[in-house]
Design a protein around this motif. Structure first.
Motif, short mmCIF file in Angstrom:
data_model
loop_
_atom_site.label_atom_id
_atom_site.label_comp_id
_atom_site.label_asym_id
_atom_site.label_seq_id
_atom_site.Cartn_x
_atom_site.Cartn_y
_atom_site.Cartn_z
N PRO A 280 12.85 25.97 -27.22
CA PRO A 280 12.17 27.08 -27.90
C PRO A 280 10.65 26.90 -27.87
CG PRO A 280 14.02 26.28 -29.21
CD PRO A 280 13.83 25.29 -28.10
N ALA A 281 9.94 28.01 -27.62
CA ALA A 281 8.49 27.90 -27.41
C ALA A 281 7.67 28.84 -28.29
CB ALA A 281 8.15 28.17 -25.94
N GLY A 282 8.30 29.83 -28.90
CA GLY A 282 7.52 30.82 -29.64
C GLY A 282 7.75 32.20 -29.07
N ASP A 283 6.96 33.15 -29.51
CA ASP A 283 7.20 34.56 -29.20
C ASP A 283 6.66 34.92 -27.82
OD1 ASP A 283 7.72 37.22 -29.27
OD2 ASP A 283 6.32 37.71 -30.87
N GLY A 284 7.56 35.12 -26.86
CA GLY A 284 7.18 35.66 -25.57
C GLY A 284 6.39 34.73 -24.69
N PRO A 285 6.94 33.58 -24.27
CA PRO A 285 6.21 32.73 -23.31
C PRO A 285 5.89 33.50 -22.04
CG PRO A 285 8.08 31.55 -24.25
CD PRO A 285 8.21 32.97 -24.69
N TRP A 286 4.63 33.46 -21.65
CA TRP A 286 4.13 34.34 -20.60
C TRP A 286 3.68 33.57 -19.38
CZ3 TRP A 286 5.21 39.23 -21.03
CH2 TRP A 286 4.55 40.20 -20.26
N ASN A 287 3.14 32.37 -19.61
CA ASN A 287 2.64 31.57 -18.49
C ASN A 287 2.79 30.11 -18.89
OD1 ASN A 287 0.91 30.63 -16.23
ND2 ASN A 287 0.42 32.80 -16.08
N ILE A 288 2.75 29.23 -17.87
CA ILE A 288 3.04 27.83 -18.13
C ILE A 288 2.23 26.97 -17.17
CG2 ILE A 288 4.99 27.64 -16.49
CD1 ILE A 288 6.52 26.15 -18.75
N ASP A 289 1.87 25.76 -17.61
CA ASP A 289 1.23 24.80 -16.72
C ASP A 289 1.65 23.40 -17.13
OD1 ASP A 289 -0.23 24.06 -14.52
OD2 ASP A 289 -2.17 24.19 -15.50
N VAL A 290 1.50 22.46 -16.20
CA VAL A 290 1.88 21.07 -16.46
C VAL A 290 0.67 20.18 -16.23
CG1 VAL A 290 4.31 21.44 -15.88
CG2 VAL A 290 2.72 20.73 -14.09
N GLY A 291 0.58 19.11 -17.00
CA GLY A 291 -0.50 18.15 -16.88
C GLY A 291 -0.32 17.09 -17.96
N ASP A 292 -1.06 16.00 -17.86
CA ASP A 292 -0.92 14.89 -18.79
C ASP A 292 -1.81 15.14 -20.01
OD1 ASP A 292 -0.48 12.52 -20.06
OD2 ASP A 292 -1.13 11.24 -18.42
N LEU A 293 -1.19 15.45 -21.14
CA LEU A 293 -1.93 15.78 -22.36
C LEU A 293 -2.10 14.59 -23.30
CD1 LEU A 293 -0.35 19.26 -23.18
CD2 LEU A 293 -2.61 18.80 -22.20
N ASP A 294 -1.34 13.51 -23.10
CA ASP A 294 -1.47 12.37 -24.00
C ASP A 294 -1.77 11.08 -23.25
OD1 ASP A 294 0.98 12.13 -22.80
OD2 ASP A 294 2.16 12.11 -24.65
N ASN A 295 -2.06 11.20 -21.95
CA ASN A 295 -2.52 10.07 -21.14
C ASN A 295 -1.53 8.91 -21.12
OD1 ASN A 295 -4.25 8.90 -19.35
ND2 ASN A 295 -5.77 8.26 -20.83
N ASP A 296 -0.24 9.25 -21.04
CA ASP A 296 0.77 8.22 -20.91
C ASP A 296 1.34 8.16 -19.50
OD1 ASP A 296 2.23 10.54 -20.85
OD2 ASP A 296 3.60 9.99 -22.47
N GLY A 297 0.75 8.95 -18.59
CA GLY A 297 1.12 8.87 -17.19
C GLY A 297 2.18 9.84 -16.73
N ASP A 298 2.74 10.64 -17.65
CA ASP A 298 3.70 11.66 -17.23
C ASP A 298 3.18 13.04 -17.56
OD1 ASP A 298 4.48 12.00 -20.04
OD2 ASP A 298 5.58 10.13 -19.79
N LEU A 299 3.82 14.04 -16.99
CA LEU A 299 3.34 15.41 -17.09
C LEU A 299 3.93 16.10 -18.31
CD1 LEU A 299 3.56 16.56 -13.36
CD2 LEU A 299 1.53 15.90 -14.64
N ASP A 300 3.07 16.66 -19.12
CA ASP A 300 3.45 17.45 -20.28
C ASP A 300 3.32 18.93 -19.93
OD1 ASP A 300 3.63 14.97 -21.89
OD2 ASP A 300 1.46 14.96 -21.67
N ILE A 301 3.59 19.80 -20.89
CA ILE A 301 3.65 21.24 -20.64
C ILE A 301 2.83 21.98 -21.70
CG2 ILE A 301 5.17 23.27 -20.60
CD1 ILE A 301 7.40 21.41 -19.57
#
Length: 433
Positions: A280-301
Protein backbone atom coordinates in the motif's frame (compact mmCIF):
# COMPACT_ATOMS: atom_id res chain seq x y z
CA UNK A 1 18.09 5.14 -19.73
CA UNK A 2 19.72 1.95 -18.53
CA UNK A 3 18.58 0.08 -15.39
CA UNK A 4 19.16 1.85 -12.12
CA UNK A 5 21.74 0.25 -9.89
CA UNK A 6 22.82 1.44 -6.45
CA UNK A 7 25.36 4.25 -6.39
CA UNK A 8 27.93 2.96 -3.92
CA UNK A 9 29.52 6.11 -2.46
CA UNK A 10 28.98 4.56 0.93
CA UNK A 11 30.09 4.78 4.50
CA UNK A 12 33.55 3.26 4.54
CA UNK A 13 34.59 3.02 0.89
CA UNK A 14 37.89 1.15 0.76
CA UNK A 15 39.86 0.17 -2.33
CA UNK A 16 37.72 -0.80 -5.29
CA UNK A 17 34.98 -2.30 -3.16
CA UNK A 18 32.54 -0.76 -0.71
CA UNK A 19 31.77 -1.70 2.85
CA UNK A 20 27.99 -1.58 3.19
CA UNK A 21 26.78 0.25 6.25
CA UNK A 22 24.31 -1.94 8.15
CA UNK A 23 23.22 0.53 10.82
CA UNK A 24 22.08 3.50 8.75
CA UNK A 25 18.99 5.09 10.35
CA UNK A 26 15.71 5.89 8.65
CA UNK A 27 16.28 8.87 6.34
CA UNK A 28 14.98 12.30 7.24
CA UNK A 29 14.16 15.05 4.77
CA UNK A 30 14.00 18.82 4.59
CA UNK A 31 11.81 20.47 1.97
CA UNK A 32 12.83 23.06 -0.59
CA UNK A 33 10.22 24.46 -2.95
CA UNK A 34 10.68 26.01 -6.40
CA UNK A 35 7.89 27.67 -8.38
CA UNK A 36 7.14 25.99 -11.73
CA UNK A 37 3.87 26.49 -13.58
CA UNK A 38 2.00 23.16 -13.76
CA UNK A 39 5.04 20.83 -13.71
CA UNK A 40 4.48 17.43 -15.24
CA UNK A 41 7.57 15.23 -14.96
CA UNK A 42 11.14 15.67 -13.72
CA UNK A 43 14.47 14.13 -14.75
CA UNK A 44 17.81 14.24 -12.93
CA UNK A 45 21.13 14.27 -14.80
CA UNK A 46 24.41 16.19 -14.97
CA UNK A 47 23.34 18.74 -17.56
CA UNK A 48 26.38 21.05 -17.43
CA UNK A 49 29.18 18.51 -17.06
CA UNK A 50 30.42 19.68 -13.66
CA UNK A 51 29.83 16.40 -11.85
CA UNK A 52 26.72 17.56 -9.96
CA UNK A 53 23.22 16.28 -10.63
CA UNK A 54 20.86 18.89 -12.12
CA UNK A 55 17.11 18.77 -12.77
CA UNK A 56 14.85 19.47 -15.73
CA UNK A 57 11.07 19.74 -15.52
CA UNK A 58 8.46 19.54 -18.27
CA UNK A 59 5.73 22.10 -17.71
CA UNK A 60 2.32 23.13 -19.04
CA UNK A 61 3.31 26.74 -18.55
CA UNK A 62 1.15 29.62 -19.71
CA UNK A 63 1.38 30.95 -22.33
CA UNK A 64 4.28 28.71 -23.44
CA UNK A 65 4.73 24.98 -22.94
CA UNK A 66 8.31 24.54 -21.84
CA UNK A 67 11.10 22.76 -20.04
CA UNK A 68 12.66 24.47 -17.04
CA UNK A 69 16.30 23.65 -16.30
CA UNK A 70 17.63 23.87 -12.73
CA UNK A 71 21.41 23.80 -12.30
CA UNK A 72 23.02 22.58 -9.09
CA UNK A 73 25.75 24.59 -7.38
CA UNK A 74 27.21 21.40 -5.88
CA UNK A 75 25.57 21.83 -2.48
CA UNK A 76 22.11 20.96 -3.77
CA UNK A 77 21.02 24.57 -4.21
CA UNK A 78 19.20 24.87 -7.52
CA UNK A 79 18.97 27.89 -9.80
CA UNK A 80 16.88 28.25 -12.93
CA UNK A 81 19.31 28.51 -15.84
CA UNK A 82 16.78 28.65 -18.63
CA UNK A 83 13.34 27.87 -19.95
CA UNK A 84 12.95 26.26 -23.36
CA UNK A 85 9.86 26.02 -25.50
CA UNK A 86 8.72 22.54 -26.52
CA UNK A 87 5.60 21.08 -28.12
CA UNK A 88 2.13 21.61 -26.73
CA UNK A 89 1.15 19.74 -23.54
CA UNK A 90 4.55 18.28 -22.58
CA UNK A 91 4.60 15.09 -20.54
CA UNK A 92 7.50 12.65 -20.28
CA UNK A 93 11.06 13.99 -20.17
CA UNK A 94 14.44 12.25 -20.14
CA UNK A 95 18.10 13.09 -20.64
CA UNK A 96 20.84 11.50 -22.71
CA UNK A 97 23.37 12.22 -25.42
CA UNK A 98 21.12 11.58 -28.41
CA UNK A 99 23.15 13.79 -30.76
CA UNK A 100 26.40 11.90 -30.14
CA UNK A 101 28.51 14.97 -29.34
CA UNK A 102 29.32 14.04 -25.74
CA UNK A 103 26.87 16.57 -24.32
CA UNK A 104 23.70 15.82 -22.41
CA UNK A 105 20.51 16.54 -24.35
CA UNK A 106 16.88 16.66 -23.20
CA UNK A 107 14.06 14.82 -24.93
CA UNK A 108 10.37 15.50 -24.29
CA UNK A 109 7.15 13.95 -25.59
CA UNK A 110 3.76 15.65 -25.56
CA UNK A 111 0.08 14.85 -25.46
CA UNK A 112 -0.32 16.83 -28.69
CA UNK A 113 1.71 14.33 -30.73
CA UNK A 114 5.05 16.16 -30.83
CA UNK A 115 8.41 15.05 -29.50
CA UNK A 116 11.18 17.58 -28.99
CA UNK A 117 14.95 17.25 -28.69
CA UNK A 118 16.69 20.10 -26.90
CA UNK A 119 20.36 19.76 -27.94
CA UNK A 120 22.69 20.44 -25.04
CA UNK A 121 25.54 22.93 -25.31
CA UNK A 122 27.51 21.25 -22.53
CA UNK A 123 27.19 24.15 -20.08
CA UNK A 124 23.61 23.62 -18.91
CA UNK A 125 22.09 25.64 -21.75
CA UNK A 126 20.23 24.18 -24.70
CA UNK A 127 19.70 25.04 -28.34
CA UNK A 128 16.31 25.46 -29.99
CA UNK A 129 14.16 22.37 -30.13
CA UNK A 130 14.15 19.89 -32.99
CA UNK A 131 10.75 18.20 -33.28
CA UNK A 132 9.74 14.70 -34.30
CA UNK A 133 6.39 12.93 -34.56
CA UNK A 134 4.88 10.80 -31.79
CA UNK A 135 1.35 9.55 -31.17
CA UNK A 136 -1.29 11.73 -29.58
CA UNK A 137 -1.40 11.42 -25.79
CA UNK A 138 2.22 10.36 -25.57
CA UNK A 139 3.02 10.08 -21.89
CA UNK A 140 6.47 8.68 -21.04
CA UNK A 141 9.86 8.14 -22.67
CA UNK A 142 13.02 6.15 -22.04
CA UNK A 143 16.29 6.13 -23.98
CA UNK A 144 18.66 3.29 -24.80
CA UNK A 145 20.63 1.76 -27.65
CA UNK A 146 18.24 -0.98 -28.73
CA UNK A 147 19.92 -1.90 -32.04
CA UNK A 148 23.59 -1.84 -31.06
CA UNK A 149 24.65 1.01 -33.35
CA UNK A 150 25.90 3.22 -30.51
CA UNK A 151 23.07 5.76 -30.69
CA UNK A 152 20.33 6.26 -28.10
CA UNK A 153 16.92 5.26 -29.41
CA UNK A 154 13.60 6.18 -27.80
CA UNK A 155 10.75 4.11 -26.41
CA UNK A 156 7.54 6.11 -25.90
CA UNK A 157 4.40 5.16 -23.98
CA UNK A 158 0.89 6.53 -24.51
CA UNK A 159 -2.26 7.17 -22.51
CA UNK A 160 -4.39 5.87 -25.39
CA UNK A 161 -4.03 3.06 -27.87
CA UNK A 162 -2.63 -0.46 -27.56
CA UNK A 163 0.98 -0.04 -28.66
CA UNK A 164 4.13 1.76 -27.61
CA UNK A 165 6.37 3.57 -30.07
CA UNK A 166 9.98 2.75 -30.89
CA UNK A 167 11.90 5.56 -32.58
CA UNK A 168 15.37 4.76 -33.89
CA UNK A 169 18.01 7.44 -33.72
CA UNK A 170 19.62 8.34 -37.05
CA UNK A 171 22.90 9.12 -35.26
CA UNK A 172 22.40 12.87 -35.29
CA UNK A 173 19.65 13.02 -32.67
CA UNK A 174 16.81 12.81 -35.15
CA UNK A 175 14.01 10.26 -34.99
CA UNK A 176 12.67 10.15 -38.56
CA UNK A 177 10.40 7.12 -38.26
CA UNK A 178 8.69 4.96 -35.69
CA UNK A 179 7.46 1.42 -35.36
CA UNK A 180 4.82 0.16 -32.96
CA UNK A 181 5.19 -2.59 -30.38
CA UNK A 182 1.86 -4.18 -29.37
CA UNK A 183 0.79 -3.81 -25.75
CA UNK A 184 -2.41 -3.71 -23.70
CA UNK A 185 -4.62 -0.62 -23.78
CA UNK A 186 -3.16 2.51 -22.21
CA UNK A 187 0.54 1.63 -22.14
CA UNK A 188 1.58 4.69 -20.14
CA UNK A 189 4.81 3.61 -18.49
CA UNK A 190 7.88 2.39 -20.38
CA UNK A 191 11.38 1.30 -19.43
CA UNK A 192 14.33 -0.27 -21.25
CA UNK A 193 16.38 -2.91 -19.42
CA UNK A 194 18.13 -6.19 -20.18
CA UNK A 195 15.81 -8.59 -18.36
CA UNK A 196 16.82 -11.80 -20.16
CA UNK A 197 20.59 -11.45 -19.70
CA UNK A 198 21.47 -11.52 -23.40
CA UNK A 199 23.18 -8.12 -23.49
CA UNK A 200 20.50 -6.07 -25.25
CA UNK A 201 17.74 -3.85 -23.93
CA UNK A 202 14.20 -5.20 -23.68
CA UNK A 203 10.96 -3.23 -23.47
CA UNK A 204 8.95 -3.07 -20.24
CA UNK A 205 5.46 -1.63 -20.47
CA UNK A 206 3.03 -0.73 -17.68
CA UNK A 207 -0.53 -0.55 -19.01
CA UNK A 208 -3.59 0.90 -17.32
CA UNK A 209 -5.88 -1.41 -19.31
CA UNK A 210 -4.79 -4.87 -18.16
CA UNK A 211 -3.15 -4.38 -14.75
CA UNK A 212 0.06 -5.97 -15.93
CA UNK A 213 3.60 -5.30 -16.99
CA UNK A 214 4.25 -6.47 -20.52
CA UNK A 215 7.74 -7.71 -21.45
CA UNK A 216 8.82 -7.56 -25.08
CA UNK A 217 12.20 -9.14 -25.71
CA UNK A 218 14.78 -7.63 -28.04
CA UNK A 219 16.43 -9.87 -30.65
CA UNK A 220 19.53 -7.68 -30.60
CA UNK A 221 18.66 -5.73 -33.72
CA UNK A 222 15.93 -3.65 -32.12
CA UNK A 223 13.06 -5.94 -33.10
CA UNK A 224 10.81 -6.76 -30.14
CA UNK A 225 8.56 -9.79 -29.74
CA UNK A 226 7.02 -12.05 -27.14
CA UNK A 227 3.90 -11.97 -25.04
CA UNK A 228 5.25 -11.99 -21.50
CA UNK A 229 2.59 -10.58 -19.17
CA UNK A 230 3.02 -10.26 -15.40
CA UNK A 231 0.23 -9.22 -13.05
CA UNK A 232 0.53 -6.07 -10.93
CA UNK A 233 -1.97 -3.95 -9.03
CA UNK A 234 -4.78 -2.08 -10.76
CA UNK A 235 -4.14 0.54 -13.47
CA UNK A 236 -0.36 0.33 -13.73
CA UNK A 237 1.04 3.77 -14.53
CA UNK A 238 4.81 3.67 -14.26
CA UNK A 239 7.58 1.04 -14.20
CA UNK A 240 11.24 1.22 -13.14
CA UNK A 241 13.91 -1.46 -13.40
CA UNK A 242 16.74 -1.97 -10.94
CA UNK A 243 18.51 -4.72 -9.03
CA UNK A 244 16.40 -4.72 -5.87
CA UNK A 245 17.64 -7.97 -4.31
CA UNK A 246 21.33 -7.79 -5.19
CA UNK A 247 21.51 -10.80 -7.50
CA UNK A 248 22.69 -8.83 -10.53
CA UNK A 249 19.37 -9.22 -12.35
CA UNK A 250 16.95 -6.33 -12.99
CA UNK A 251 13.76 -6.37 -10.94
CA UNK A 252 10.70 -4.17 -11.42
CA UNK A 253 8.88 -1.57 -9.33
CA UNK A 254 5.45 -0.51 -10.59
CA UNK A 255 3.04 2.25 -9.49
CA UNK A 256 -0.65 1.27 -9.59
CA UNK A 257 -3.08 4.19 -9.58
CA UNK A 258 -6.40 2.47 -8.84
CA UNK A 259 -5.39 -0.12 -6.24
CA UNK A 260 -3.39 2.52 -4.35
CA UNK A 261 -0.29 0.37 -4.13
CA UNK A 262 3.02 -0.44 -5.74
CA UNK A 263 4.13 -3.82 -7.09
CA UNK A 264 7.59 -5.34 -6.79
CA UNK A 265 8.44 -8.14 -9.23
CA UNK A 266 11.76 -9.89 -8.77
CA UNK A 267 13.45 -10.94 -12.00
CA UNK A 268 14.58 -14.45 -12.85
CA UNK A 269 17.15 -13.27 -15.39
CA UNK A 270 15.47 -14.99 -18.33
CA UNK A 271 12.83 -12.38 -19.12
CA UNK A 272 10.35 -13.74 -16.59
CA UNK A 273 9.41 -12.44 -13.15
CA UNK A 274 8.20 -13.83 -9.87
CA UNK A 275 4.71 -13.14 -8.59
CA UNK A 276 4.26 -9.50 -7.67
CA UNK A 277 4.32 -8.42 -4.04
CA UNK A 278 2.08 -5.40 -3.51
CA UNK A 279 2.61 -2.66 -0.92
CA UNK A 280 0.00 0.00 0.00
CA UNK A 281 1.30 3.44 -0.99
CA UNK A 282 -1.45 6.02 -0.56
CA UNK A 283 -4.01 7.64 -2.81
CA UNK A 284 -3.33 7.11 -6.50
CA UNK A 285 0.35 6.22 -7.04
CA UNK A 286 1.23 7.96 -10.28
CA UNK A 287 4.96 7.63 -10.79
CA UNK A 288 7.83 5.73 -9.23
CA UNK A 289 11.62 5.78 -9.02
CA UNK A 290 14.32 3.69 -7.36
CA UNK A 291 17.52 4.77 -5.65
CA UNK A 292 19.44 4.38 -2.39
CA UNK A 293 17.72 6.57 0.22
CA UNK A 294 19.46 5.27 3.35
CA UNK A 295 22.94 4.55 1.98
CA UNK A 296 22.93 0.87 2.84
CA UNK A 297 23.83 -0.18 -0.69
CA UNK A 298 20.44 -1.37 -1.93
CA UNK A 299 17.75 0.37 -3.93
CA UNK A 300 14.78 1.92 -2.18
CA UNK A 301 11.59 3.31 -3.75
CA UNK A 302 9.94 6.75 -3.86
CA UNK A 303 6.43 7.31 -5.21
CA UNK A 304 4.57 10.31 -6.58
CA UNK A 305 0.88 10.07 -5.69
CA UNK A 306 -2.08 11.73 -7.31
CA UNK A 307 -3.78 13.15 -4.23
CA UNK A 308 -1.79 12.62 -1.03
CA UNK A 309 0.06 15.51 0.56
CA UNK A 310 3.06 13.37 1.47
CA UNK A 311 5.64 11.43 -0.52
CA UNK A 312 5.71 7.69 0.27
CA UNK A 313 9.08 5.95 0.41
CA UNK A 314 9.82 2.25 0.85
CA UNK A 315 13.09 1.02 2.35
CA UNK A 316 14.64 -2.18 1.02
CA UNK A 317 15.77 -4.92 3.40
CA UNK A 318 18.49 -5.90 0.93
CA UNK A 319 16.64 -8.95 -0.35
CA UNK A 320 14.07 -7.03 -2.38
CA UNK A 321 11.41 -6.93 0.34
CA UNK A 322 10.07 -3.63 1.65
CA UNK A 323 8.56 -2.44 4.89
CA UNK A 324 5.41 -0.32 5.14
CA UNK A 325 5.43 3.04 3.38
CA UNK A 326 7.08 5.88 5.24
CA UNK A 327 5.06 9.00 4.47
CA UNK A 328 7.47 11.91 4.08
CA UNK A 329 5.82 15.22 4.88
CA UNK A 330 6.47 18.27 2.74
CA UNK A 331 7.19 21.08 5.19
CA UNK A 332 4.86 24.03 4.83
CA UNK A 333 3.37 23.00 1.49
CA UNK A 334 1.07 20.30 0.24
CA UNK A 335 2.30 18.25 -2.71
CA UNK A 336 -1.15 17.70 -4.16
CA UNK A 337 -1.20 15.88 -7.51
CA UNK A 338 2.36 14.67 -7.75
CA UNK A 339 3.01 13.59 -11.33
CA UNK A 340 6.75 13.03 -11.54
CA UNK A 341 9.44 11.81 -9.14
CA UNK A 342 13.19 11.33 -9.39
CA UNK A 343 15.80 10.11 -6.89
CA UNK A 344 19.32 11.57 -7.11
CA UNK A 345 22.06 12.70 -4.73
CA UNK A 346 21.80 16.44 -5.28
CA UNK A 347 23.98 17.66 -2.41
CA UNK A 348 26.74 15.06 -2.59
CA UNK A 349 26.26 13.71 0.94
CA UNK A 350 26.08 10.11 -0.24
CA UNK A 351 22.32 9.51 0.01
CA UNK A 352 19.54 10.02 -2.49
CA UNK A 353 17.38 13.11 -2.42
CA UNK A 354 13.89 13.20 -3.94
CA UNK A 355 12.54 15.65 -6.51
CA UNK A 356 8.78 15.75 -7.02
CA UNK A 357 6.79 17.60 -9.70
CA UNK A 358 3.70 18.72 -7.77
CA UNK A 359 1.42 19.53 -10.66
CA UNK A 360 -1.53 20.53 -8.49
CA UNK A 361 0.52 23.16 -6.64
CA UNK A 362 2.72 24.41 -9.51
CA UNK A 363 5.86 23.58 -7.58
CA UNK A 364 8.99 21.52 -7.89
CA UNK A 365 9.57 20.09 -4.43
CA UNK A 366 13.02 18.87 -3.44
CA UNK A 367 13.19 16.65 -0.37
CA UNK A 368 16.78 17.03 0.81
CA UNK A 369 17.90 13.86 2.57
CA UNK A 370 19.60 14.80 5.85
CA UNK A 371 19.20 11.42 7.55
CA UNK A 372 20.30 7.91 6.77
CA UNK A 373 24.01 7.18 6.72
CA UNK A 374 24.98 10.52 5.23
CA UNK A 375 28.44 11.81 4.59
CA UNK A 376 29.69 9.21 2.16
CA UNK A 377 33.43 8.80 1.95
CA UNK A 378 35.61 11.87 2.63
CA UNK A 379 37.89 10.89 -0.24
CA UNK A 380 35.75 9.06 -2.82
CA UNK A 381 38.40 9.25 -5.58
CA UNK A 382 40.85 7.15 -3.51
CA UNK A 383 39.70 3.95 -5.17
CA UNK A 384 42.82 1.93 -4.37
CA UNK A 385 42.48 2.77 -0.68
CA UNK A 386 46.06 3.88 -0.03
CA UNK A 387 45.10 7.30 1.34
CA UNK A 388 46.61 9.15 -1.63
CA UNK A 389 45.34 10.22 -5.03
CA UNK A 390 47.60 8.89 -7.76
CA UNK A 391 47.56 7.44 -11.26
CA UNK A 392 46.55 4.12 -9.73
CA UNK A 393 43.20 5.61 -8.72
CA UNK A 394 42.60 6.58 -12.35
CA UNK A 395 43.42 3.01 -13.39
CA UNK A 396 41.08 1.65 -10.72
CA UNK A 397 38.28 3.92 -11.95
CA UNK A 398 38.87 2.84 -15.55
CA UNK A 399 38.69 -0.84 -14.56
CA UNK A 400 35.47 -0.30 -12.62
CA UNK A 401 33.94 1.69 -15.48
CA UNK A 402 34.89 -0.95 -18.07
CA UNK A 403 33.39 -3.67 -15.88
CA UNK A 404 30.11 -1.76 -15.52
CA UNK A 405 30.58 -1.61 -11.75
CA UNK A 406 28.13 0.83 -10.07
CA UNK A 407 31.02 2.17 -7.95
CA UNK A 408 32.07 4.04 -11.12
CA UNK A 409 28.72 5.89 -11.26
CA UNK A 410 30.28 9.04 -9.82
CA UNK A 411 27.53 11.39 -11.00
CA UNK A 412 24.84 9.23 -9.40
CA UNK A 413 22.47 9.09 -12.39
CA UNK A 414 22.29 5.29 -12.59
CA UNK A 415 24.26 4.91 -15.84
CA UNK A 416 27.94 4.93 -16.77
CA UNK A 417 28.81 7.72 -19.22
CA UNK A 418 31.42 10.34 -20.02
CA UNK A 419 29.96 12.44 -17.22
CA UNK A 420 31.17 9.90 -14.65
CA UNK A 421 34.73 10.52 -15.86
CA UNK A 422 34.18 14.25 -15.31
CA UNK A 423 32.69 13.65 -11.86
CA UNK A 424 35.62 11.41 -10.92
CA UNK A 425 38.04 14.09 -12.15
CA UNK A 426 36.31 16.66 -9.94
CA UNK A 427 36.54 14.34 -6.93
CA UNK A 428 40.21 13.68 -7.70
CA UNK A 429 40.94 17.41 -8.00
CA UNK A 430 39.19 18.07 -4.68
CA UNK A 431 41.83 15.92 -2.96
CA UNK A 432 41.65 14.12 0.37
CA UNK A 433 41.17 15.82 3.73
Amino acid sequence: MRPRFATMMLCGLAGASATIASDCPVPEFESEVYQVSLPQFVVSADLDGDGDVDLAVSSDSFPTDEVTVFLNDGSGLLTVSGRYEVGELPRGITAGDVTGDGRMDLVVVTAAGVGSVLPGNGDGTFSARVDFTVSMESWSIDLGDVDGDGDLDALVGNSLGSAVQLLRNDGAGLFPARVFIPAAFGPRGVELADVDSDGDLDALIASTGNDRVSVRLNDGSGAFSGTGEFSTGDASQSVRAGDLNGDGVPDLAVANATSDDISVLLGNGDGTFQTAVNYPAGDGPWNIDVGDLDNDGDLDIAVATRSDETVPIFLNDGAGAFGPAIQVEVDGFSALFEWGVSIADLDGNGVGDIAVAAQGRSRLIVLRNVGGCTGGDPCPADLDGDGELTLFDFLAFQNLFDAGDPVADFDGDGSLTLFDFLAFQNAFDAGCP
